[in-house]
Design a protein around this motif. Structure first.
Motif: not given
Lengths: 266, 303
Positions: B35, B270, A116, B38, B257, B277, A215, B284, A121, B280-281, B274, A124, B260-261
């Motif tokens: 990334l 946005w 996701i 973002t 998830g 996201s 997306f 992880v 990313a 979350l990253l 971002a 965007i 975020i969507e």
């Protein structure tokens, strides 16, 4: 200890394993069975019929999505496999080099970052390019799919390269073959099963992708999985079962072919 | 000679980077680069119709955890976001534990089959693994939906009078995720169990250990790397799950998830999307780092 004592047995493990296999396959088998149901129900059996396969086949949106999925998967598997072969050649049978850790991190990145996050990313980034260039074609999807297919193509190809006997290549080089001739005449024929396995893996991965496609796609660029995801919000007919069954069949064929390729010895 | 070999080294190095260039270009263009963008977006202001205004702002990061009450103008924790984060972590941990509960005996069962049978059993695990996640989610939805197979069966045998609402609950998300991610647990577990030296198990029994003691004191420590690898392989995608909670959880049971969507769709925020996201990253990455450390600290087995 009694005579029948089996040291590898653990109490209850076989039972749980059997439950696991049954639970794993029961929903899939039911889905396949009901794709042949004559009625509209997904729970009451009303006789055998091909009608949902026929209605899926005649559905224009399904046809378009199928062709689009195949086009993207062919391009993505072609591009990612080519990149993966070159990258695998560069990262095997060489000494440790500067930036090696960075290269491995880059190649494996699509496996470590949640899908996701990658999807957002790309949304965007590609939105910026779409505004700047005005281009809204399939290239975005193809490039995005190529990127996340690279690690899947790379792994079997690298495994094959690492398992290869180097003496043939050395013999060819001793006989004054150029590096390209060595690759073309000696390495490539041995590498072939690995390349095919990598390409097939990339193809299935691309064909199955939902999140990133959802997306990145522009309006009207549904692939089969995103079409199905859209349909799930509406009334579900066994037509989706029929499409799922066909996709399932493709996956099973690819998995078995992939397993067979892995067994071919050098 | 030194010059010659360093020239050869330079040539080899140039060739290596030339070979790596196509893969690295695509990965930078369609994975790593976006990334970074973002990350930059999370520090900008939201645009009116999605997108961003190029004005630096910390608002998005502030909004990840905090919210301002517009009526009382007071600050507080963002309950909505925190409950979604909590649900995601809770369901991902439960998914991991349940996958381990079912996956461990299954991997052990396969690893203890005769050599010829093992490949066939493994194929049965690999086939669902390579089957579209959406199809598998959909298959289990059909099983438990109100007019689905399970309810029809239960009504038919008279066990219930009205269909049970199983879909669109936390339970259904958990069921779906365990079903979808189970093969990810079995694969690494099997890899480490296949190499298990059963003479050690035999030695355990010779020293009068019970089955449970052998499992706990001999087998478990030896297959620990597989347990850790499987757990991380299940936990990470569970945390970022999007399809399963969307299809099985409906609108009330969002996970990170889906949150975020939402920011990129209806929410039109946005930068907040971002920032979520990147959060979350980060979670992880912490989990992956813990994995690397746990795997790295594995003491080599001593007999």
């Amino acid at each position: 200890m009694s005579k029948g004592f089996n040291i590898s047995r653990q109490t209850g493990f076989t039972t749980i394993a059997m439950i696991c296999f049954v639970l794993l396959y029961m929903p899939i088998i039911l889905l396949v069975i009901y794709s042949f149901n004559a009625g509209t129900s997904i729970a009451i059996w009303e006789g055998f019929s091909w009608r949902w396969y026929q209605s899926a086949w005649e559905n224009d949106r399904v046809q378009e999505a199928t062709i689009r999925s195949l086009v993207i998967a062919l391009w993505a598997s072609g591009i990612s496999t080519t990149c993966a072969v070159l990258a695998a050649l560069a990262t095997t049978r060489t000494r440790k080099f500067k930036g090696q850790a960075m290269v491995f991190a880059m190649i494996n990145q699509p496996l470590m970052v949640p899908e996701i996050v990658t999807a957002v990313a790309l949304l965007i980034f590609f939105a910026m390019i779409k505004v700047a260039t005005g281009y809204t074609g399939l290239a975005y999807l193809i490039i995005a799919h190529s990127a996340f297919c690279i690690p899947f193509a790379y792994l079997p190809i690298r495994a094959r390269l690492q398992g290869m006997d180097l003496s043939l290549e050395q013999a060819a080089a001793d006989l004054y073959a150029t590096p390209f001739q060595v690759f073309r005449r000696v390495t490539l024929p041995q590498l072939w099963p690995g390349i095919l396995a990598g390409a097939m893996l990339a193809f299935v991965i691309s064909l199955d992708d939902v999140v990133i496609t959802e997306f990145v796609k522009s309006a009207g660029q549904d692939t089969l999985p995103t079409y199905m995801l859209g349909q799930l919000r509406r009334v579900v007919t066994p037509e989706i079962n029929a499409i799922s069954t066909v996709l399932l069949g493709i996956s099973v064929i690819f998995v078995i072919a992939f397993t067979v390729l892995g067994k071919i010895k050098n | 000679m030194a010059d010659l070999s360093s020239a050869a080294d330079a040539r080899a190095s140039r060739r290596r980077w030339l070979l790596l260039a196509p893969a690295l270009f695509i990965l930078v263009f369609a994975a790593a680069g976006p990334l970074l963008i973002t990350l930059v977006y999370s520090f900008l202001s939201p645009g009116d119709y999605g997108g961003v205004e190029y004005e630096p702002s910390l608002q998005a990061w502030f909004n990840v955890f905090m919210e301002r009450d517009i009526f009382e103008d007071t600050l507080g924790w963002s309950d909505a976001h925190l409950s979604i984060f909590w649900r995601s972590v809770k369901l991902s941990l439960l998914t991991t534990v349940l996958c381990l509960f079912f996956g461990f005996p299954t991997a052990y069962f396969i690893a203890t089959r005769p050599k010829k049978q093992r490949d066939l059993w493994m194929l049965l695990i690999i086939i669902p693994f390579w089957t579209n996640l959406l199809i598998r989610t959909f298959a289990i939805v059909e099983l438990i939906r109100a007019e689905g197979t399970l309810n029809t069966l239960l009504l038919w045998i008279g066990a219930i009078d009205a269909p049970i609402q199983m879909l669109f609950t936390e339970f259904s998300i958990l069921l779906g995720m365990v079903y979808v991610y189970l093969p990810l647990m079995v694969l690494p577990l099997y890899a480490s169990m296949e190499r298990l030296d059963f003479s050690l198990v035999e030695a355990g029994y010779d020293l009068y250990a019970t089955r449970l003691q052998v499992l706990r004191r001999v087998i478990l420590p030896l297959v620990k790397p597989g347990v850790i690898a499987g757990s991380i392989l299940v936990f990470v995608p569970s945390l970022g799950a999007y399809v399963t909670p969307r299809v099985m959880g409906g609108g009330n049971q969002l996970m990170i998830g889906n949150l975020i969507e939402l920011q990129f769709g209806q929410g039109r925020n946005w930068p907040l999307g971002a920032a979520l996201s990147i959060t979350l990253l980060a979670i992880v990455m912490v989990a992956l780092l813990a994995y690397v450390r746990a795997a790295g600290n594995q003491e080599p087995h001593r007999v």
